[in-house]
Scaffold this active site. Sequence first.
Site, mmCIF file in Angstrom:
data_model
loop_
_atom_site.group_PDB
_atom_site.id
_atom_site.type_symbol
_atom_site.label_atom_id
_atom_site.label_comp_id
_atom_site.label_asym_id
_atom_site.label_seq_id
_atom_site.Cartn_x
_atom_site.Cartn_y
_atom_site.Cartn_z
ATOM 1 N N GLU A 1 77.618 33.283 62.627
ATOM 2 C CA GLU A 1 78.956 32.693 62.637
ATOM 3 C C GLU A 1 79.709 32.923 61.323
ATOM 4 O O GLU A 1 79.288 32.436 60.275
ATOM 5 C CB GLU A 1 78.870 31.184 62.888
ATOM 6 C CG GLU A 1 80.242 30.510 62.916
ATOM 7 C CD GLU A 1 80.180 29.010 63.090
ATOM 8 O OE1 GLU A 1 81.226 28.419 63.397
ATOM 9 O OE2 GLU A 1 79.083 28.429 62.922
ATOM 10 N N GLU B 1 84.038 21.646 68.578
ATOM 11 C CA GLU B 1 83.631 21.297 67.226
ATOM 12 C C GLU B 1 84.865 20.884 66.416
ATOM 13 O O GLU B 1 85.283 21.568 65.487
ATOM 14 C CB GLU B 1 82.901 22.466 66.552
ATOM 15 C CG GLU B 1 82.174 22.021 65.285
ATOM 16 C CD GLU B 1 81.482 23.169 64.559
ATOM 17 O OE1 GLU B 1 80.339 22.994 64.123
ATOM 18 O OE2 GLU B 1 82.087 24.247 64.431
#
Length: 261
Positions: free
Chosen positions: A144, A241
């Site tokens: 990520e 998120e």
Amino acid sequence: MMPKLAANLTMMFNEWEFLKRFKEASNSGFRGVEYLFPYEFNKKDIAEELLENELQQILFDLPAGNWDVGDRGIAVDPQRRKEFEDGVGLALEYADVLNCSILTCLAGILPSGVSDSVARTTLVANLSFAAPLLKQKGINLLLEPINTIDIPGYWLNRTSDAISIIREVNQENLLLQYDIYHMQIMEGNLAKTIEDNINTIGHFQLADNPGRNEPGTGEINYDYLLKYIDNLGYEGWIGCEYKPSSVTLDGLEWAKPYLNN
């Protein structure tokens, strides 16, 4: 098809202690959950919450060092290779009990005195160690990129850099975690970048910008973008998120078309 939303229990439902968030997520219509780390909790206790609330564990992160003292991953630190490898083993133990098929690697902040080239070599070596072990268990490993505003000094910041590393490691279960919020800050051009890399994206996460709050509070057109991702044929999950701008439940109106209510 329609986007499948996973509640991120690190950020959402913070009005309840961690193990009670599973029930609240389920009651709100979520069928999948994710979070940063499960390691301070008993894996059987988490498994019970998943079962009782009919939830699927979508992903969590590999151990990322000591979060409380500022670590945000250790995968680019050549002095912590053994710690990284031990962390992979621990993550696999949790993934087995929680029936989780995705784990995310956080590259981390560049350590003082470590060059970019050494950081990259270390990250490639760590991913090359982890990916085959995860593949044996049917687990995908994600890499990520993260913005440098929220985490100053974070080493991996752009989609193209992550893709370059993924190609170098060359393991079929190593994929990209594309966080829309982070990439809006670092590079924009969301729809085109997503389309260009859709076959390498193993998971999405979302939040609006600025503020990292729920969709509809900022500049990102999520009505458009979620349909766009859907039309590309993406069949995975999208992790929520984000930091609720007030009470979690009060900010879920945007998600209702996608939830099982």
